[in-house]
Scaffold this active site. Structure first.
Site, short mmCIF file in Angstrom:
data_model
loop_
_atom_site.label_atom_id
_atom_site.label_comp_id
_atom_site.label_asym_id
_atom_site.label_seq_id
_atom_site.Cartn_x
_atom_site.Cartn_y
_atom_site.Cartn_z
N ARG A 15 0.81 -1.22 0.00
CA ARG A 15 0.00 0.00 0.00
C ARG A 15 0.85 1.28 0.00
NH1 ARG A 15 -3.63 -2.29 4.87
NH2 ARG A 15 -1.78 -3.60 5.05
N GLN A 73 12.03 -14.84 6.51
CA GLN A 73 10.73 -15.43 6.22
C GLN A 73 10.62 -15.38 4.69
OE1 GLN A 73 7.22 -13.11 6.97
NE2 GLN A 73 5.92 -14.90 7.30
N GLY A 101 7.48 -3.93 12.65
CA GLY A 101 8.40 -2.95 12.07
C GLY A 101 7.69 -1.73 11.52
N ASP A 102 6.38 -1.79 11.40
CA ASP A 102 5.64 -0.65 10.84
C ASP A 102 4.88 0.13 11.91
OD1 ASP A 102 3.56 -2.38 11.40
OD2 ASP A 102 2.63 -2.23 9.42
N ASN A 167 -6.35 -3.96 17.99
CA ASN A 167 -5.09 -4.64 18.27
C ASN A 167 -3.96 -3.79 17.69
OD1 ASN A 167 -3.01 -6.57 18.60
ND2 ASN A 167 -3.45 -7.41 16.56
N TYR A 385 40.21 25.14 -6.84
CA TYR A 385 40.19 23.86 -7.54
C TYR A 385 40.77 24.05 -8.93
CZ TYR A 385 38.08 19.48 -9.28
OH TYR A 385 37.87 18.24 -9.80
N SER A 403 36.24 44.23 -3.59
CA SER A 403 35.16 43.47 -4.24
C SER A 403 35.65 42.80 -5.52
CB SER A 403 34.02 44.41 -4.58
OG SER A 403 33.48 44.92 -3.37
N ALA A 421 40.09 46.08 -5.72
CA ALA A 421 38.91 45.45 -6.31
C ALA A 421 39.23 44.90 -7.70
CB ALA A 421 37.78 46.46 -6.41
C1 UD1 Z 1 -1.75 -6.30 11.83
C2 UD1 Z 1 -2.66 -7.14 12.74
C3 UD1 Z 1 -3.86 -6.27 13.14
C4 UD1 Z 1 -3.39 -5.02 13.82
C5 UD1 Z 1 -2.37 -4.25 12.97
C6 UD1 Z 1 -1.74 -3.15 13.79
C7 UD1 Z 1 -2.52 -9.49 12.08
C8 UD1 Z 1 -3.14 -10.59 11.31
N1 UD1 Z 1 -3.12 -8.29 12.03
O1 UD1 Z 1 -2.50 -5.99 10.67
O2 UD1 Z 1 -4.71 -7.01 14.03
O3 UD1 Z 1 -4.50 -4.18 14.11
O4 UD1 Z 1 -1.31 -5.12 12.53
O5 UD1 Z 1 -0.90 -2.33 13.03
O6 UD1 Z 1 -1.51 -9.71 12.74
N2 UD1 Z 1 4.69 -9.19 8.42
C9 UD1 Z 1 5.67 -10.15 8.26
N3 UD1 Z 1 5.37 -11.28 7.57
C10 UD1 Z 1 4.16 -11.53 7.04
C11 UD1 Z 1 3.15 -10.55 7.22
C12 UD1 Z 1 3.45 -9.39 7.92
O7 UD1 Z 1 6.80 -9.96 8.71
O8 UD1 Z 1 3.98 -12.59 6.44
C13 UD1 Z 1 5.02 -7.97 9.17
C14 UD1 Z 1 4.89 -6.71 8.35
O9 UD1 Z 1 6.13 -6.39 7.75
C15 UD1 Z 1 4.46 -5.68 9.36
C16 UD1 Z 1 3.73 -6.48 10.42
O10 UD1 Z 1 4.11 -7.84 10.22
O11 UD1 Z 1 5.58 -5.04 9.97
C17 UD1 Z 1 2.23 -6.34 10.31
O12 UD1 Z 1 1.81 -6.76 9.02
P1 UD1 Z 1 0.70 -5.99 8.20
O13 UD1 Z 1 0.49 -6.73 6.93
O14 UD1 Z 1 1.00 -4.56 8.14
O15 UD1 Z 1 -0.56 -6.26 9.15
P2 UD1 Z 1 -1.86 -5.36 9.31
O16 UD1 Z 1 -2.80 -5.68 8.22
O17 UD1 Z 1 -1.50 -3.97 9.53
CA CA Z 2 0.41 -2.86 9.56
#
Ligand code: UD1
Ligand code: CA
Length: 457
Positions: A15, A73, A101-102, A167, A385, A403, A421
């Site tokens: 996104r 992963q 991480g986000d 969450n 230079y 100047s 100058a």
């Molecule tokens: C997730 C939660 C949601 C919560 C939200 C908060 C789940 C299923 N949902 O949704 O309940 O409200 O975060 O911000 O957990 N990632 C991986 N591997 C994967 C998928 C994701 O490492 O296979 C990491 C992403 O890089 C990211 C984090 O997990 O940093 C969350 O993933 P994202 O896809 O953003 O989940 P949300 O839809 O935001």
């Molecule tokens: Ca997220």
């Protein structure tokens, strides 16, 4: 319980519509993941494991720190699957703290409160009350108000979507318990993914307590999935930094228009006008005035110095009571002694300007040492230079450069010397004497300016 942190950072971040992996997108000048790692470190855990995948090597390469364990992963099958990749290396008796991480704005104090609610026989979940919960997983509670499960937006009923408690993606549970639950995850949901969030219902089914801790301020749990959320997070970060400055006694013309993307240390009675950007480590002495539209990176500015509008200052040491700008540019390696003045459209690089010296208008000074009380006239250029090498210019105390002078380096101007100058100076100019280099002025008698003929059609 000993603490092990797992940071989920493998997702693509579709996104964001970017070539750059989401966790490398900058917030306040640093990658999102950097913010999360820094917060994790503040908790002093036994280990920090980062689960990476999308943009793999690029993400790893951005963080060379030896205290991080990396787990690949290979396929992004969901947050539950991601945590599963990180668990095998961990002690089953440790408390695992899962961070995303986000989600870069979380404060360490909030995480400490969550960890305090965790324990060997329970799952601690960080939740938040969001005015607009769109996109987040909803926290579903039973008739007694206990947490029953988390439902992702795309799997939720209309009623469940009305819940504002979300969450945050952060939870803490014993490694051993998590391992068991994750082994039983199924991907029978709208996204066909293994959801970490399903462990909540599993913990409840096992008769364990799910302790929900609400974040004190919802904004710190902001998860970043798109550019709009990134901009929101930047605004939260900006406001936080501004509040800290105001509390320290700094005057801000508009707290919404100063960006601190690094460390800023301010003395007393510092004034910062609008549209100022601070990067790296910057120290402003007592009474420093930073005018509008200034960009300052890695600099120390002495007490009482006045920085007029529209200057760019990088890697500089500025003494006390200097006047800089408007429209001055200090490139890396500049030192100004006290009471020095740099005027408009002046560029300095790797140079030292002595006390009370003035470089006031339209000038380039590079690789130069200027003594005390020197006056550098308008339009002066150090020709440092030759196309291959850089050469030095030295200007003695009390010199006066007229100047439009070109100082062809390497060259030395004596103390008290005056340069006429328009001179192009290629040889040393002695102390206390007037040196000039100028062709004799002539006037051509009888010369006529060409005249345009009638226009041809
Ligand atoms: C997730 C939660 C949601 C919560 C939200 C908060 C789940 C299923 N949902 O949704 O309940 O409200 O975060 O911000 O957990 N990632 C991986 N591997 C994967 C998928 C994701 O490492 O296979 C990491 C992403 O890089 C990211 C984090 O997990 O940093 C969350 O993933 P994202 O896809 O953003 O989940 P949300 O839809 O935001
Ligand atoms: Ca997220």
């Amino acid at each position: 319980m000993d603490l092990s942190v797992i940071i989920l950072a493998a997702g693509h971040g579709k996104r964001m519509r970017s070539r750059l992996p989401k966790v490398l997108q900058p917030l306040a000048g640093r990658p999102l993941l950097q913010h999360v790692i820094d917060t994790a470190r503040a908790l002093q855990p036994a280990s920090i494991c980062v689960v990476y995948g999308h943009g793999g090597e690029e993400v790893r390469a951005a963080f060379a720190d030896p205290d991080l364990d990396w787990t690949l992963q290979a396929e992004q099958l969901g947050t539950g699957h991601a945590v599963q990749q990180g668990l095998p290396g961990l002690d089953p008796d440790h408390l695992a703290l899962i961070l995303c991480g986000d989600t870069p704005l979380l404060r360490a104090s909030t995480l400490t409160a969550l960890l305090d609610a965790g324990g060997p026989d329970r799952l601690a979940l960080l939740t938040a009350d969001m005015d607009d919960p769109t996109g987040y997983g909803r926290v579903i509670r039973d008739a007694w108000g206990h947490v029953a499960k988390i439902v992702e937006e795309r799997d939720a009923t209309d009623d469940q979507r009305k819940v504002h408690e979300v969450n945050t993606g952060v939870m803490a549970a014993p490694v051993g318990l998590l391992n068991g639950w994750l082994g039983n995850l199924k991907a029978d949901n709208a996204q066909g993914e293994y959801y970490l969030t399903d462990v909540v219902a599993m913990a409840v089914a096992d008769g364990l307590t799910v302790a929900a801790v609400r974040a004190p301020v919802a904004s710190e749990t902001l998860g970043i999935n798109d550019r709009a959320q990134l901009a929101d997070a930047e605004a939260v970060f900006r406001a936080r930094a501004a509040t800290t400055l105001l509390e320290q006694g700094v005057t801000l013309a508009d707290p919404a228009r100063v960006d601190v993307r690094g460390e800023l240390v301010c003395g007393q009675d510092v004034v910062i006008d609008v549209n100022v950007v601070i990067e790296g480590r910057v120290t402003l002495g007592d009474g420093v005035h930073l005018g509008p539209n200034n960009v300052v990176r890695d600099a120390v500015i002495g007490a009482g110095t006045n920085i007029h509008p529209n200057c760019v200052i990088e890697e500089a040491q500025v003494g006390e009571r200097c006047e800089i700008g408007p429209f001055a540019r200090m490139r890396p390696g500049v030192e100004l002694a006290e009471r020095a003045k740099l005027g408009n459209f002046v560029e300095l690089k790797k140079s030292v300007v002595g006390p009370g010296s003035k470089v006031n208008h339209l000038t380039y000074v590079g690789d130069t040492i200027i003594g005390a009380n020197v006056n550098v006239g308008a339009g002066t250029i150090t020709c440092n230079y030759d196309g291959a090498n850089k050469h030095r210019t030295v200007i003695g105390d009390g010199a006066f450069i007229g100047s439009g002078v070109e100082l062809v380096a390497p060259v030395e101007i004596g103390a008290g010397a005056t340069i006429g100058a328009g001179s192009t100076i290629t040889k040393p100019a002695p102390d206390d004497k007037l040196t000039l280099e100028r062709a004799k002025q002539v006037t051509i008698e009888g010369w006529q300016r060409p005249v345009k003929g009638p226009k041809k059609r």
